[in-house]
Design an enzyme around this catalytic site. Structure first.
Site, PDB file in Angstrom:
ATOM      1  N   HIS A  72       0.853  -1.189   0.000  1.00 24.56           N
ATOM      2  CA  HIS A  72       0.000   0.000   0.000  1.00 24.56           C
ATOM      3  C   HIS A  72       0.894   1.246   0.000  1.00 24.56           C
ATOM      4  CE1 HIS A  72      -4.010  -1.816   1.624  1.00 24.56           C
ATOM      5  NE2 HIS A  72      -3.356  -2.681   0.875  1.00 24.56           N
ATOM      6  N   TYR A 202      -9.009   5.116   8.007  1.00 22.24           N
ATOM      7  CA  TYR A 202      -9.117   5.414   9.436  1.00 22.24           C
ATOM      8  C   TYR A 202     -10.159   6.525   9.563  1.00 22.24           C
ATOM      9  CZ  TYR A 202      -4.633   2.983  10.294  1.00 22.24           C
ATOM     10  OH  TYR A 202      -3.628   2.058  10.395  1.00 22.24           O
ATOM     11  N   PRO A 294      -3.504  -0.253  18.863  1.00 18.57           N
ATOM     12  CA  PRO A 294      -3.292  -0.676  17.478  1.00 18.57           C
ATOM     13  C   PRO A 294      -3.461   0.420  16.422  1.00 18.57           C
ATOM     14  CG  PRO A 294      -5.403  -1.483  18.292  1.00 18.57           C
ATOM     15  CD  PRO A 294      -4.721  -0.857  19.454  1.00 18.57           C
ATOM     16  N   LYS A 298       1.725  -0.515  15.055  1.00 15.21           N
ATOM     17  CA  LYS A 298       3.149  -0.588  15.401  1.00 15.21           C
ATOM     18  C   LYS A 298       3.572  -1.850  16.169  1.00 15.21           C
ATOM     19  CE  LYS A 298       4.694   3.152  13.606  1.00 15.21           C
ATOM     20  NZ  LYS A 298       4.481   2.664  12.256  1.00 15.21           N
ATOM     21  N   TYR A 386       4.389   6.469  10.192  1.00 11.42           N
ATOM     22  CA  TYR A 386       3.583   5.306   9.812  1.00 11.42           C
ATOM     23  C   TYR A 386       4.429   4.256   9.087  1.00 11.42           C
ATOM     24  CZ  TYR A 386      -0.707   2.753   8.736  1.00 11.42           C
ATOM     25  OH  TYR A 386      -1.683   1.789   8.673  1.00 11.42           O
TER      26      TYR A 386
HETATM   27  C1  PHB Z   1      -5.307  -4.733  10.739  1.00  6.77           C
HETATM   28  O1  PHB Z   1      -5.422  -4.940   9.527  1.00  6.77           O
HETATM   29  O2  PHB Z   1      -5.546  -5.613  11.570  1.00  6.77           O
HETATM   30  C2  PHB Z   1      -4.884  -3.386  11.223  1.00  6.77           C
HETATM   31  C3  PHB Z   1      -4.534  -2.420  10.299  1.00  6.77           C
HETATM   32  C4  PHB Z   1      -4.158  -1.167  10.750  1.00  6.77           C
HETATM   33  C5  PHB Z   1      -4.129  -0.885  12.100  1.00  6.77           C
HETATM   34  C6  PHB Z   1      -4.459  -1.867  13.015  1.00  6.77           C
HETATM   35  C7  PHB Z   1      -4.834  -3.124  12.584  1.00  6.77           C
HETATM   36  O3  PHB Z   1      -3.772   0.353  12.521  1.00  6.77           O
END
Ligand code: PHB
Ligand code: APR
Length: 400
Positions: A72, A202, A294, A298, A386
């Site tokens: 990505h 997000y 999460p 990280k 990130y």
């Molecule tokens: C996930 O795909 O489980 C995932 C992706 C991004 C995050 C947390 C979990 O910030």
């Protein structure tokens, strides 16, 4: 039983350490309390930083990841019903992230270790650590058949996650634990639907945060913010889809595909750091030493950077009899851990909805999202964190 490095825990940290040491000709034994099926089947996170991808490739483990993982180049931030793309690739001069589930990384690591004749004891019980302030510490445990063993080693790597026994062996007088518990939980689902969006979304919404992620073209991973004390039985599939759709709705006709939910659970969120990450011949790494919420993706990546410092410290010890890097393990690892903690805390507070906040604070939060998505300087800062910050010691990189 004897080995150079006794490793407790076959998570990403313990397995990667064992593999990297093997590549340097240093033997180790891994002790894991769960079964192989269980560690390979537990659904955890899915985002790999550029540095983690580079490490997996350099360690010769990248074949399946490069085929099945998805690169990505950006993410999307959503608030007030509008999406804003963060073009991380452009903002970081070409870096990217990989969506490849943690349990697939585990499968690749376990099979590489076993193929190379590596020793992993699954289903062990009663692991205890002894003599960590001597030069020959031991780990006592019982194997799958209940037979008791004494493993003598030069070093112990405590890679046994947040609840493992290793961290607690650092005497309380020398151990400081710092933490923040958030009033947020994540309800995560695995759903059999097509991919919702080419990149992760997000979303901040008055009703709470939501995240759209993916696993495979047919299986998606999504999350919604819930009360951490809520019970999953209160959440029917219909209620989850309605809530998720409300929070990611953009009012321009875009529709989130829904379908059968094959797994759902609620996890609470905390930030946690143990200082130091070393005592005598015991070194703790990954979730044993720190937990991040999460939102910054990280957890797994931090475990991988700890391991890179530790592996190089151990390798210099055996190659040159040099202890300097090993003695600095905690200091070097913690510096990066705190930066990742800061980023994860920031992402979490910026994106989640805290109903105890005042309307003033809510407006500040929206203004922060407006600033972040409209300032190139702020976007660059988000992007470099990130994709993963560098890991340096004395001016040179400790990453592969
Ligand atoms: C996930 O795909 O489980 C995932 C992706 C991004 C995050 C947390 C979990 O910030
Ligand atoms: N004896 C042996 N093994 C143990 C014991 C014990 N007493 N206690 C825990 N373990 C094992 C667990 O069963 C688990 O498989 O240690 C392993 C720890 O692995 P993880 O919890 O995955 O931790 P880590 O390797 O540090 O991986 C980084 O960061 O955010 C997270 O999801 C991310 O799990 C990932 C973690």
């Amino acid at each position: 039983m004897k080995t150079k490095v006794g490793i407790i825990g076959a998570g990403p940290a313990g397995l990667m350490l064992s593999h990297l040491l093997h590549l340097e000709g240093i033997d180790s034994i891994v002790l894991e309390s769960r079964s192989r099926e269980e560690i390979e089947g537990t659904i955890r996170a899915g985002v790999l930083e550029q540095g983690t991808v580079d490490l997996i490739n350099a360690a010769g483990l990248g074949e399946r990841m490069m085929k099945e993982g998805k690169i990505h180049h950006g993410i999307e931030l959503q608030y007030n019903g509008q999406r804003h793309r963060v073009n991380m690739h452009e903002l970081t001069e070409g870096k990217e992230i990989m969506v490849y589930p943690q349990h697939e990384v585990i499968k690749d690591l376990v099979s590489a270790r076993l193929d190379a004749g590596g020793e992993i004891f699954f289903n062990v019980e009663g692991v205890t650590l002894h003599g960590i302030s001597t030069e020959s510490p031991q780990i006592l445990f019982s194997d799958f058949d209940g037979e008791a063993h004494e493993l003598h080693c030069d070093f112990i790597a405590g890679c046994d996650g947040f609840h493992g026994p290793s961290r607690k062996m650092i005497p309380e007088l020398f151990r400081q634990e710092k933490q923040k518990i958030y009033p947020f939980g994540w309800l995560g689902i695995l759903a059999e639907t097509p991919i919702a969006n080419p990149e992760l979304i997000y979303a901040n919404h008055d009703r709470g945060f939501a995240l759209l992620s993916t696993r495979t073209p047919e299986l998606q991973r999504h999350y919604i913010q819930v009360d951490p004390k809520d019970d999953i039985s209160n959440w029917s599939d219909d209620r989850i889809w309605t809530e998720l759709k409300t929070r990611v709705d953009t009012n321009d006709g875009w529709e989130l595909p829904d379908g059968p939910i094959v797994q759902k659970n609620i996890v609470s969120m905390r930030s946690f750091v143990c200082e130091p990450m070393q005592y005598g011949r015991l070194f703790i790494a990954g979730d044993a030493a720190h937990i991040v919420p999460p939102t910054g993706a990280k957890g797994l990546n931090l475990a991988m950077t700890d391991i890179q410092v530790l592996k190089q410290g151990i390798s210099r010890f055996y190659r040159f009899g040099e202890k300097e890097l090993l003695n600095k393990y905690s200091e070097i690892a913690l510096r990066r851990v705190w930066k990742a903690q800061r980023f994860s805390y920031w992402m979490t507070t910026m994106l989640h909805t805290d109903h105890n906040k005042t309307s003033f604070e809510r407006s500040i939060q929206l203004s922060e999202l407006d600033y972040v998505t409209s300032s190139r300087a702020a976007l660059k800062s988000l992007a470099e964190n990130y994709v993963g910050l560098p890991l340096e010691w004395e001016g040179s990189s400790l990453l592969v």
